[in-house]
Design an enzyme around this catalytic site. Sequence first.
Site, PDB file in Angstrom:
ATOM      1  N   ASP A 307       0.858  -1.167   0.000  1.00 41.04           N
ATOM      2  CA  ASP A 307       0.000   0.000   0.000  1.00 41.04           C
ATOM      3  C   ASP A 307       0.903   1.228   0.000  1.00 41.04           C
ATOM      4  O   ASP A 307       1.844   1.319   0.786  1.00 41.04           O
ATOM      5  CB  ASP A 307      -0.893  -0.015   1.242  1.00 41.04           C
ATOM      6  CG  ASP A 307      -1.842   1.162   1.270  1.00 41.04           C
ATOM      7  OD1 ASP A 307      -2.396   1.501   0.213  1.00 41.04           O
ATOM      8  OD2 ASP A 307      -2.005   1.754   2.347  1.00 41.04           O
ATOM      9  N   THR A 309       0.377   4.583   0.706  1.00 44.59           N
ATOM     10  CA  THR A 309       0.287   5.466   1.862  1.00 44.59           C
ATOM     11  C   THR A 309       0.685   4.718   3.125  1.00 44.59           C
ATOM     12  O   THR A 309       0.093   3.699   3.480  1.00 44.59           O
ATOM     13  CB  THR A 309      -1.150   6.023   2.007  1.00 44.59           C
ATOM     14  OG1 THR A 309      -1.537   6.610   0.779  1.00 44.59           O
ATOM     15  CG2 THR A 309      -1.206   7.041   3.129  1.00 44.59           C
TER      16      THR A 309
END
Length: 810
Positions: A307, A309
């Site tokens: 991911d 972020t």
Amino acid sequence: MIDAEAPPPAETSPEGLTSAQVAERVARGEVNDVPARSSRSARDIVRANVFTRFNAIIGTLFVIIMVFGAPQDGLFGLVIVANTAIGIIQELRAKKTLDALAVVGEAKPRVRRDGRTTDVTPRELVLDDVCAIGAGEQIVVDGVVVEADGLELDESLLTGESDPVHKHPGDPVMSGSFVAAGNGAFRATKVGRDAYAARLAEEASRFTLTRSELRSGLDVILKYVTWLMVPVGILLLVSQLRSNKGDFSGAMTGMVAGVVTMVPEGLMLLTSVAFAVGVVRLGRKQCLVQELPAIEGLARVDVVCLDKTGTLTEGGMDVGEVRTLAPDLPVKEALGALGTSDPRPNASLQAIIDAHPAPEGDGWRVTGVEPFSSARKWSGATFAGEGSWLLGAPDVLLPQGDPVLRDVDELGAQGLRVLLLAKADGPLGDRAAEHATPAALVVLEQRLRPDAADTLRYFASQAVAAKVISGDNALSVGAVAGKLGLAGAEHPVDARTLPEDRAELAQELDDNTVFGRVTPQQKRAMVAALQSKEHTVAMTGDGVNDVLALKDADIGVAMGSGSAASRSVAQIVLLDNKFATLPAVVAEGRRVIGNIERVANLFLSKTVYALLLSLLTGVASLPFPFLPRHLTLIGTLTIGTPAFFLALGPNTERARPGFVPRVLRFAVPAGVVAAGTTFLTYWLARLNHGSSLEQDRTAATITLFMVAMWILAIVARPYAWWKLVLIAAMGGGYLLAMFVPFLSDFFALYPDDLPNWGIAVGIGLAGMGVLEFGWHLSGWVRRRHPAAVSWQAGADSAKTGAKEKAEEKA
């Protein structure tokens, strides 16, 4: 929990509920009753580690020997205690850390009741409570905004989208989001299990154990051993009753001696020890392993889903560039001064503050402020001697068609955020932007983790594919991945265009690297699609939107600063939030897998020769050639003690599937040689009618020890100094047990029959020669046919040996 059939709650005043209204809702059950749960309960942990097939087998045999045999023949029972304790202690330790994390990270909502604002726990919230919110605070239940003053919410933990979302009165808010800027209040419309984040967490709440090929393989072996134990045990008992002339206690002892040796009890213990040591080593790197097999799982991973972020990027932003448009204006001073005008700067303004310190002098003293508004998309300030300055969206502050906007569009396509600094010609107000002079473009870029590029290069060098899966804009995600040097980042894919068919989705995932605008449901579907193509998938994440994918992945890796839901379902938690810890986890897993496979050859060779000796003894109707203490001694010196050191030594061999077939290809021939030579010695000794049963058993013990020691010598290759010392020490231990009087009495060894001695040593040497020939033959076959799998699975390549020695020196 709210009844789904109940009418919708009445509107409440922005001033909040009264104590009487709160009491009414509590009585109706309209409370935020989501249970606090960060991991499985202590009872579940104890039950899972105590009630196992292995404990049942060894425990039953231990009880039998305690009833019918001598206490010293029941030493094998201690393995149950050690094996169970290691598993329980490690998981309880992980649970304690996770529970502490959950308490520390728990939000404390502020509610308006009886005209006052008070702090409550999340479980004290009720339906229609009005919660005051400010910058940095978490939304703990779903609701509707009733007040907003420049309110921006960070919903990245829910959607993966890193850009703050502007909120107005009447807009919905979801649990799991944070206030990025401004302040306001919202009314709770969904509490308890009806809230969005709670529904995701509840769907993921079923605790699932990490799949371990080592554990699964051992369970398969143990299952077959269990099936064989019953007929072999009956055969042994009948033959022992016949050979012992009805002595039931002696027959039971002989039966247990044969059956218990078939169980690779030390291997189960050693697997737990190796995992536990790995957990401790990783704990020093601030990596919490919730389940013992998780480090093995990550070592087998061939696809890592990242991911963006929180994994590749850190919180906050950096000023990448300031493009001056009006050289005669004090751009740097104006940017520094604007930073002093807002006591609660958002991420964009904080990046400017970090890059440009506040200027000195009264000319930059703030005399007026216009806060950011999502309607006008700019903020501004007036300074005593420098007039008014604006900072905001270029497409708002510049007229349509302005040539500067082309630069803005190009930068935006690279995933960068662009703000315009402008000098206002008049006072601040809603129309200030109409008469402003462009001063500079401020280019902001997301803050990359300094260790992310090295970690991605490590995975690439190990043939582990990295897939960046984010809810953010695809171009932005591609730009970040490109800066980190990830191959394929130049072709980001918008997940909204991906097919729903699993096979087609799997092909898209194989062909591409970067995916943006991915929903939580798509993340889960992506994991399943990759697994459908026989990939072993690891998923990293920190938000509520990652929970379902973390749970479905073969290995879930959560950040310590992430949501409690993501930490609770992940097998590995990076407490210091360092993505760079993952290579250490992979390396530790490889050490565990390689070493356990090495020592498994020892233990399963013992299982094979124990099975064959039991069958041969039963068919020949001879007394069993060993007492349990004999096999305990041989197992300790040729398997248990050396395996402990071999299992904890360095090993960088890459993890490979097919653990059970590879081990059996070594263990079966080695066990056949050990059983054949031992039974031959025992049978010839029994033909010597001048010797006693004790002396015949001693002869069998000598032969078995010699052959088992040579199996150890093969498994330990390539040699290092400490391995040679270890092998020599084990040989010395056996000589002490043979010739030190009180030890020989304890172990029932009587080496005073010279004919038996000659038989035992001669056949033992012959067995060692057969093993050595087989090892060289398998090496020759492997060199002539590299694709062939040798039965010499216990020996490593010279390259691996060189790496081991280098690690030892380090």
